[in-house]
Write a protein that holds these residues in place. Structure first.
Motif, PDB file in Angstrom:
ATOM      1  N   HIS A  42     -85.055 -43.014  31.081  1.00 52.87           N
ATOM      2  CA  HIS A  42     -84.454 -41.723  30.731  1.00 52.87           C
ATOM      3  C   HIS A  42     -85.545 -40.773  30.240  1.00 52.87           C
ATOM      4  CE1 HIS A  42     -80.494 -43.521  31.088  1.00 52.87           C
ATOM      5  NE2 HIS A  42     -80.867 -44.485  30.270  1.00 52.87           N
ATOM      6  N   ASN A  43     -85.403 -39.503  30.561  1.00 47.44           N
ATOM      7  CA  ASN A  43     -86.364 -38.511  30.087  1.00 47.44           C
ATOM      8  C   ASN A  43     -85.904 -37.933  28.751  1.00 47.44           C
ATOM      9  OD1 ASN A  43     -84.330 -36.609  30.685  1.00 47.44           O
ATOM     10  ND2 ASN A  43     -85.135 -36.295  32.761  1.00 47.44           N
ATOM     11  N   ASP A  44     -86.688 -36.992  28.215  1.00 44.19           N
ATOM     12  CA  ASP A  44     -86.376 -36.402  26.907  1.00 44.19           C
ATOM     13  C   ASP A  44     -85.035 -35.670  26.910  1.00 44.19           C
ATOM     14  OD1 ASP A  44     -88.702 -37.406  25.914  1.00 44.19           O
ATOM     15  OD2 ASP A  44     -89.803 -35.510  25.947  1.00 44.19           O
ATOM     16  N   PHE A  45     -84.708 -35.045  28.043  1.00 43.52           N
ATOM     17  CA  PHE A  45     -83.430 -34.328  28.111  1.00 43.52           C
ATOM     18  C   PHE A  45     -82.255 -35.297  27.999  1.00 43.52           C
ATOM     19  CE2 PHE A  45     -86.401 -31.576  30.500  1.00 43.52           C
ATOM     20  CZ  PHE A  45     -86.306 -30.434  29.703  1.00 43.52           C
ATOM     21  N   ASP A  46     -82.398 -36.467  28.620  1.00 41.66           N
ATOM     22  CA  ASP A  46     -81.337 -37.474  28.520  1.00 41.66           C
ATOM     23  C   ASP A  46     -81.171 -37.932  27.072  1.00 41.66           C
ATOM     24  OD1 ASP A  46     -80.960 -37.366  31.265  1.00 41.66           O
ATOM     25  OD2 ASP A  46     -82.425 -38.952  31.656  1.00 41.66           O
ATOM     26  N   GLU A  48     -81.923 -36.249  24.379  1.00 35.63           N
ATOM     27  CA  GLU A  48     -81.321 -35.158  23.599  1.00 35.63           C
ATOM     28  C   GLU A  48     -79.812 -35.087  23.826  1.00 35.63           C
ATOM     29  OE1 GLU A  48     -83.394 -31.661  24.686  1.00 35.63           O
ATOM     30  OE2 GLU A  48     -85.260 -32.212  23.668  1.00 35.63           O
ATOM     31  N   ASP A  49     -79.405 -35.267  25.079  1.00 34.56           N
ATOM     32  CA  ASP A  49     -77.968 -35.243  25.368  1.00 34.56           C
ATOM     33  C   ASP A  49     -77.247 -36.386  24.657  1.00 34.56           C
ATOM     34  OD1 ASP A  49     -78.237 -33.022  26.953  1.00 34.56           O
ATOM     35  OD2 ASP A  49     -78.381 -34.139  28.832  1.00 34.56           O
ATOM     36  N   LYS A 112     -86.911 -40.259  20.992  1.00 31.78           N
ATOM     37  CA  LYS A 112     -87.687 -39.931  22.188  1.00 31.78           C
ATOM     38  C   LYS A 112     -88.876 -40.875  22.348  1.00 31.78           C
ATOM     39  CE  LYS A 112     -86.584 -34.975  22.447  1.00 31.78           C
ATOM     40  NZ  LYS A 112     -87.152 -33.606  22.378  1.00 31.78           N
TER      41      LYS A 112
END
Length: 246
Positions: A42-46, A48-49, A112
């Motif tokens: 998962h990336n940082d946006f994932d 954060e979500d 993260k």
């Protein structure tokens, strides 16, 4: 029924094929494992979500307001001054919100960083599986080339039909493995011909060039216009005839 030697010959070939299928299954499982591991990346946006900072901030804002209100009322009860109580409420609430936001930001950064470590570990596992994938595919292909030399009475294209070939031998439709393959080919050809007769292929209708189509079939818009004029003319004639009768 075919001779025992032919059945034993076919049985040995079936064992060869089973071994090949094991290689194919190993390749498929290895690839499925890779796809499964990718779901953990998962990336940082994932992150954060999933962390949902906005919802947590809202919840802590409510907690901070409640605590600030309690402290403000306590100060008001002691000082008997509304202004002092209101200021205390505002100051305490703001401080708690800022502290909560700072703590949540730290937790989000920790999440993260933890996910980045997970990503690195997953990528290492995927790299190992890709190396294993190459090894398994090479072993499978080498084994397939070996089968082409060992199996001398049939094409490996009929590998999935080995049970049908065995059934032909057992039923006495052929005496040898080679003859059984010939019978299978005849049945497959007959089945294909029957399928074509039952469901003949429909010719593909290719669209004409607009200019050529207009030359062949005329202008459909012109036909519509002519029909419209004719309809108006007939309607006018009917109206005149009705007036004459009246």
């Amino acid at each position: 029924m075919a001779e025992t030697t032919e059945l034993e010959r076919l049985k040995q070939v079936k064992e060869y094929f089973q071994r090949y299928y094991q290689f194919e299954d190993a390749v498929a499982v290895n690839q499925q494992n890779k796809e499964y591991l990718k779901t953990y990346i998962h990336n940082d946006f994932d992150v954060e979500d999933e962390f949902n900072m906005k919802q947590k901030i809202t919840r802590f804002f409510g907690y901070s307001a409640i605590i600030g209100l309690v402290v403000g009322l306590l100060v008001f009860a002691i000082s008997k001054m509304w202004l002092v109580g209101a200021i205390t409420f505002g100051v305490v609430t703001c401080i708690l919100i800022l502290v909560s936001a700072y703590i949540l930001r730290i937790r989000l950064n920790d999440a993260k960083n933890a996910q980045r470590e997970v990503n690195e570990g997953i990528k290492e596992q995927i790299a190992n599986l890709e190396d294993r994938d190459k090894l398994l595919i090479r072993q499978r292909d080498d084994y397939y080339r070996g089968l082409q030399k060992r199996v001398d009475f049939m094409s490996l294209d009929y590998m999935d039909s080995i049970d049908q070939i065995e059934e032909i031998l057992v039923n006495g439709e052929a005496e040898t493995c080679e003859d059984a393959v010939g019978v299978l080919e005849q049945k497959m050809l007959l089945q294909e011909m029957t399928s074509l007769i039952s469901n003949p292929a429909q010719p593909e209708v290719k669209p004409l060039d607009p200019t050529k189509a207009k030359e062949m079939f005329g202008d459909p818009l012109e036909v519509i216009r002519e029909n419209r004029k004719k309809h108006k003319k007939d309607k006018k004639a009917d109206s005149i005839f009705a007036d004459w009768q009246a």
